[in-house]
Design an enzyme around this catalytic site. Structure first.
Site, PDB file in Angstrom:
ATOM      1  N   GLU A 307       0.828  -1.203   0.000  1.00 48.53           N
ATOM      2  CA  GLU A 307       0.000   0.000   0.000  1.00 48.53           C
ATOM      3  C   GLU A 307       0.865   1.256   0.000  1.00 48.53           C
ATOM      4  O   GLU A 307       0.551   2.248  -0.660  1.00 48.53           O
ATOM      5  CB  GLU A 307      -0.924  -0.015   1.233  1.00 48.53           C
ATOM      6  CG  GLU A 307      -2.347   0.342   0.921  1.00 48.53           C
ATOM      7  CD  GLU A 307      -3.268   0.059   2.102  1.00 48.53           C
ATOM      8  OE1 GLU A 307      -3.938  -0.976   2.064  1.00 48.53           O
ATOM      9  OE2 GLU A 307      -3.327   0.850   3.051  1.00 48.53           O
ATOM     10  N   GLU A 310       2.187   1.704  -3.409  1.00 49.81           N
ATOM     11  CA  GLU A 310       1.107   2.195  -4.266  1.00 49.81           C
ATOM     12  C   GLU A 310       0.917   3.699  -4.059  1.00 49.81           C
ATOM     13  O   GLU A 310       0.737   4.454  -5.022  1.00 49.81           O
ATOM     14  CB  GLU A 310      -0.177   1.435  -3.937  1.00 49.81           C
ATOM     15  CG  GLU A 310      -1.259   1.631  -4.985  1.00 49.81           C
ATOM     16  CD  GLU A 310      -2.581   1.002  -4.561  1.00 49.81           C
ATOM     17  OE1 GLU A 310      -2.596   0.186  -3.621  1.00 49.81           O
ATOM     18  OE2 GLU A 310      -3.596   1.351  -5.180  1.00 49.81           O
ATOM     19  N   CYS A 334      -8.077  -2.182   4.208  1.00 54.68           N
ATOM     20  CA  CYS A 334      -7.918  -3.317   5.126  1.00 54.68           C
ATOM     21  C   CYS A 334      -9.236  -3.746   5.748  1.00 54.68           C
ATOM     22  O   CYS A 334      -9.385  -4.876   6.166  1.00 54.68           O
ATOM     23  CB  CYS A 334      -6.970  -2.973   6.255  1.00 54.68           C
ATOM     24  SG  CYS A 334      -5.419  -2.371   5.676  1.00 54.68           S
ATOM     25  N   SER A 354      -7.192   1.723  -2.211  1.00 60.14           N
ATOM     26  CA  SER A 354      -5.968   0.996  -2.535  1.00 60.14           C
ATOM     27  C   SER A 354      -6.339  -0.367  -3.107  1.00 60.14           C
ATOM     28  O   SER A 354      -7.243  -1.029  -2.619  1.00 60.14           O
ATOM     29  CB  SER A 354      -5.147   0.812  -1.268  1.00 60.14           C
ATOM     30  OG  SER A 354      -4.191  -0.195  -1.471  1.00 60.14           O
ATOM     31  N   LYS A 393     -15.110 -10.065   7.754  1.00 56.66           N
ATOM     32  CA  LYS A 393     -14.072 -10.904   7.165  1.00 56.66           C
ATOM     33  C   LYS A 393     -14.654 -12.203   6.645  1.00 56.66           C
ATOM     34  O   LYS A 393     -14.114 -12.813   5.740  1.00 56.66           O
ATOM     35  CB  LYS A 393     -12.988 -11.198   8.195  1.00 56.66           C
ATOM     36  CG  LYS A 393     -12.143  -9.992   8.560  1.00 56.66           C
ATOM     37  CD  LYS A 393     -11.092  -9.701   7.524  1.00 56.66           C
ATOM     38  CE  LYS A 393     -10.262  -8.485   7.904  1.00 56.66           C
ATOM     39  NZ  LYS A 393      -9.473  -7.976   6.773  1.00 56.66           N
ATOM     40  N   GLU A 396     -15.771 -11.247   3.368  1.00 53.61           N
ATOM     41  CA  GLU A 396     -14.652 -10.970   2.467  1.00 53.61           C
ATOM     42  C   GLU A 396     -14.056 -12.258   1.910  1.00 53.61           C
ATOM     43  O   GLU A 396     -13.751 -12.346   0.728  1.00 53.61           O
ATOM     44  CB  GLU A 396     -13.576 -10.162   3.218  1.00 53.61           C
ATOM     45  CG  GLU A 396     -12.488  -9.675   2.291  1.00 53.61           C
ATOM     46  CD  GLU A 396     -11.337  -9.016   3.036  1.00 53.61           C
ATOM     47  OE1 GLU A 396     -11.114  -9.369   4.205  1.00 53.61           O
ATOM     48  OE2 GLU A 396     -10.685  -8.153   2.448  1.00 53.61           O
ATOM     49  N   GLU A 401     -14.035 -13.010  -6.119  1.00 58.17           N
ATOM     50  CA  GLU A 401     -12.751 -12.676  -6.756  1.00 58.17           C
ATOM     51  C   GLU A 401     -11.543 -13.048  -5.886  1.00 58.17           C
ATOM     52  O   GLU A 401     -10.401 -12.938  -6.338  1.00 58.17           O
ATOM     53  CB  GLU A 401     -12.719 -11.187  -7.112  1.00 58.17           C
ATOM     54  CG  GLU A 401     -12.713 -10.223  -5.943  1.00 58.17           C
ATOM     55  CD  GLU A 401     -14.111  -9.791  -5.517  1.00 58.17           C
ATOM     56  OE1 GLU A 401     -15.068 -10.539  -5.794  1.00 58.17           O
ATOM     57  OE2 GLU A 401     -14.246  -8.718  -4.908  1.00 58.17           O
ATOM     58  N   CYS A 564     -10.180  -2.305  14.551  1.00 57.35           N
ATOM     59  CA  CYS A 564     -10.458  -3.732  14.664  1.00 57.35           C
ATOM     60  C   CYS A 564     -10.691  -4.184  16.101  1.00 57.35           C
ATOM     61  O   CYS A 564     -11.439  -5.114  16.346  1.00 57.35           O
ATOM     62  CB  CYS A 564      -9.301  -4.537  14.097  1.00 57.35           C
ATOM     63  SG  CYS A 564      -8.959  -4.132  12.405  1.00 57.35           S
TER      64      CYS A 564
END
Lengths: 637, 157
Positions: A307, A310, A334, A354, A393, A396, A401, A564
């Site tokens: 990141e 990037e 994240c 990102s 999560k 996710e 993908e 988190c």
């Protein structure tokens, strides 16, 4: 007129409250008597707060420190002298020298009846409930001696359990309509998925047009689960499948653990919040039967490398090459809750996100490629479990993908609560375990990866690395002991400016991307840290309007309040105080580690040498560690 | 729903928003206006209202589900509501109910096949001294007997 008044029943006669001259008293103190004890409190304090400050117990159910006052459950009623009826202490501001009694026969009877009435519509057995022994309704029933169902009890299920979502399971039979989830969803997170539907006895909490949760704009943050006083909301629990994988000798079951669960899992075993159980947890996980226990912080370090690179690439294109198509500020990716929030509510800003995957997904991709190759294991036999503080999560890892290894990168997302339950089920008492380290080849990670668990952590970790790579000097020279305090803390939106006072040589790892740092000389890096989607909405609106935040270079977003460590998969209860203690645990563990910067993590460096040979944001890393997003939009079909 | 219909519905809601305001307080009059024009507030209309008032769609749905006179599912063009409360019940509501169901061939809570009439029960209309009472769309009819009720239905048919 007089005659009419006499005809009205007592309960319907107008209740005359003496004028209290509200404007006059603001800022002053009021003396009240609570249970005949004289107490002085600031004008406008609620009776509940006054009681709690003076160690007088008043039970609550719909009240939650993170949420606005609702006064729907009535369990906190107290007697106020001179008032005809009992008053809810949570919603009664003290504006006059009143006399309050918290335990009179009337109060006790009312409370018992209230709990009994709630139970009369509460369907389900405590034994089979996920919240058994951690249920606020259950403890109130015990506290107020409800020993029989005076008002009857439902014997048949009225609602279907909604299991459509990967993250949140809704069982409205257990709901007591405290509306904590509604206030969480609408006020705290400003997502607006849940509301009270219908009226009277028919009232239930539901989604838009009663659609399954998977079909509405739920971001899966799980904050509602964390606020629910009963078992009406729970996470989608994959532990049975994980047990099956563990018991299957042909499967190689790998666990990766995020930074936040280790700071909170002790709470499941009766420990005070604010104590880390990293080493103990590693031993416990191995005893349960996980073949390898890895640290997600390793890929958190990798995330920083990807990141951060990037960001440098984007800044270089925008500032030097004057490329107008580059989207700035760059947003972190994240938090899967935040990612889905952006996809739904601000799909036009997806280019700002990102493209780096979250640490969980990076690890999944690495385990089924790099690790499988190193150890000579067929990736199809590897089962990758992720211990996360997060409900999103679970969603996710099920995104279609997320299969860049050729397999489902992460098989199961497990929350802290479910992990605690599995450890208990295995007959292990966590606090008494001996300590042990994480397994190689990923080894122990840096402190930068660890602080991902707290809000501001990603930003701090990124700044530690970016500053060192750019200036060629130690971060300790700029910030005391590398603690970048301006981005720490629990304010909803934090803004910081970091001046780049000097530039050094371009490090080896970035040589193929940029020729020199001269363009960053005397620049000021503008960053912001945002947690909770309600705050994210404010910042996004500001960016839309071209305000201060649109000039930022890098913004960290976390869907959950506190980051988190306050995630939807963390032990219940979670309050501001508990979040602060967990943050303390994380930050002090960070300070105790020898390596505290991502680019200094030797395992990360060796991974770039051995496997991701074309460096950060190179071709291999793009295939494995980066992803793309979907414009979902707000419209519910 | 066709795109054209959607656009015209959006325009219509925009007109109401301009008229009643774009804050939460305007929600009720806007929903009532949509209900009056379309006999129900479709899920698309709900989301458009939510978008223009900057509230969540589920809040709009919550309000609609709370009120008996707002609907989220299609209803007949005319809504006939018969009072079921005790005063009307005691002066012959049952006879009217039977006559009406026989005439229309549908039960209460249902809509005729041609989409013209929806039958519903309602609670007290405040016409206790003149029962049985029935409200058709926004007009109240009192002192009903089976024959009178059927005549009223035939008129709106």
């Amino acid at each position: 007129m007089k005659k009419d008044e006499l005809r009205t029943p007592v309960s319907q006669r107008p209740h005359v409250i003496e004028s209290t001259h509200v404007e006059k008293g603001i800022g002053e103190n009021v003396s009240v008597f609570i249970n005949d004890k004289k107490i002085t409190v600031p004008f406008g304090t609620s009776i509940l707060d006054a009681c709690r400050e003076n160690q007088i117990h008043v039970p609550t159910l719909c009240h939650h420190p993170d949420l606005c006052i609702a006064g729907t459950c009535r369990i906190c009623v107290v007697e106020v002298e001179g008032m005809r009826t009992l008053q809810t202490s949570c919603s009664f501001p003290i504006t006059a020298p009143i006399k309050i009694h918290t335990s009179t026969p009337m109060v006790r009877k009312a409370r018992r009846h209230i709990v009994d009435l709630l139970l009369s519509e509460h369907y389900g057995e405590c034994y089979t409930c996920v919240r058994n022994n951690n249920c606020e309704l259950q403890s109130l029933a015990k506290e107020y001696g409800v020993d029989e169902y005076m008002f009857g009890h439902v014997t048949e299920s009225r609602y279907k359990v909604d299991k459509s979502s990967y993250s949140v399971v809704r069982d409205m039979d257990k709901c007591i309509l405290c509306k904590r989830c509604v206030r969480t969803c609408i006020d705290l997170q400003e997502v607006g998925v849940l509301e009270a539907i219908d009226r009277g006895y028919e009232t239930h909490i539901s989604t838009f047009m009663e659609k399954p949760l998977a079909d509405v704009i739920c971001i899966n943050c799980g904050q509602c689960i964390n606020r629910c006083p009963t078992g009406a909301l729970k996470a989608n629990d994959p532990s049975d499948e994980i047990w099956e994988a563990i018991d299957d000798p042909t499967k190689h079951v790998v666990m990766q653990t995020a930074p936040s669960p280790r700071a909170a899992i002790g709470e499941m075993f009766g420990q005070e919040p604010g104590k880390s159980f990293t080493g103990e947890m590693n031993t416990a996980l191995r005893r349960i039967g996980f073949d390898k226990v890895f640290d997600t912080n390793f890929t958190a370090d990798l995330t920083i490398m990807e990141e951060g690179t990037e960001l440098i690439k984007r800044l270089y294109s925008a500032l030097v090459k004057k490329d107008k198509s580059v989207a700035l500020p760059q947003f972190t990716s994240c938090s899967p809750g935040w990612v889905k929030y952006l996809e739904h509510f601000y799909p036009d800003y997806i280019p700002n996100l990102s493209s780096a995957k979250s640490p969980q997904q990076m690890f999944g991709a690495l385990i089924k490629t790099f690790y499988a190759q190193e150890e000579g294991i067929d990736p199809k036999d590897i089962v990758c479990v992720a211990l996360m503080p997060c409900a999103a999560k679970k969603f996710e890892c099920n995104r279609p993908e997320m299969n860049s290894s050729g397999f489902k990168d992460v098989d199961y997302g497990l929350t802290t609560r479910e992990m605690g339950k599995m450890i208990m089920e295995a007959g292990i008492l966590l606090p008494e375990m001996p300590q042990s380290h994480f397994d190689n080849p990923f080894g122990d990670a840096s402190g930068a990866g660890l602080i991902f668990g707290a809000t501001g952590g990603v930003m701090e970790a990124a700044l530690r690395t970016v500053l060192e790579l750019v200036t060629g000097e130690k971060v300790e020279n700029f910030f005391d002991r590398a603690n970048i305090t301006p981005v720490r803390g629990f304010e909803g939106i934090k803004y910081a400016e970091v001046p780049v006072t000097k530039v050094g040589p371009v490090p080896e790892i970035l040589k193929n991307l940029i020729p020199n740092w001269d363009w960053l000389k005397d620049a000021t890096l503008k960053v912001a840290v945002v947690h909770g989607t309600a705050n994210a909405k404010k910042v996004m609106e500001d960016i839309k309007a071209g305000g201060k935040f649109s000039e930022c270079h890098f913004i960290e977003f976390m869907a959950c309040p506190g980051g988190c460590l306050g995630g939807g998969g963390q032990p219940i209860p979670t309050t501001e105080e508990i979040r602060k203690k967990r943050a303390q645990a994380i930050y002090s563990e960070d300070e105790s580690l020898p390596v505290r910067k991502s680019h200094e993590n030797e395992h990360v460096v060796s991974l770039y040498d051995k496997f991701l040979t074309d460096g950060p944001c190179g071709e291999i890393s793009h295939k494995l560690l980066h992803t793309h997003y979907i414009k979902r939009g707000k419209f519910i079909v | 729903m066709l795109l054209e219909e959607k656009n015209s519905l959006s325009e219509e809601i925009e007109k109401y928003v301009n008229e009643y305001g774009n804050n939460r307080a305007a929600l009720m009059p806007i929903l009532q206006a949509v209900q009056r024009n379309h006999n129900y507030v479709s899920d698309f209309a709900q989301q458009e209202v939510a978008r223009m008032l900057d509230i969540h769609p589920v809040e709009v749905y919550s309000v609609i589900s709370f009120y008996s006179f707002l609907h989220s599912k299609p209803r007949g063009r005319n809504i006939v509501r018969l009072c079921r409360t005790i005063a009307c019940d005691m002066v012959g509501k049952d006879a009217v109910e039977k006559a009406v169901t026989r005439e229309l061939g549908i039960g209460f809570g249902e809509t005729t096949k041609d989409g013209k009439i929806t039958l519903e029960f309602t609670n007290c209309l405040g016409m206790c001294d003149q029962g049985p009472a029935m409200i058709v769309n926004e007009r109240v009819f009192v002192k009903l007997d089976p024959e009178k009720a059927i005549n009223i239905l035939n008129e709106i048919k």
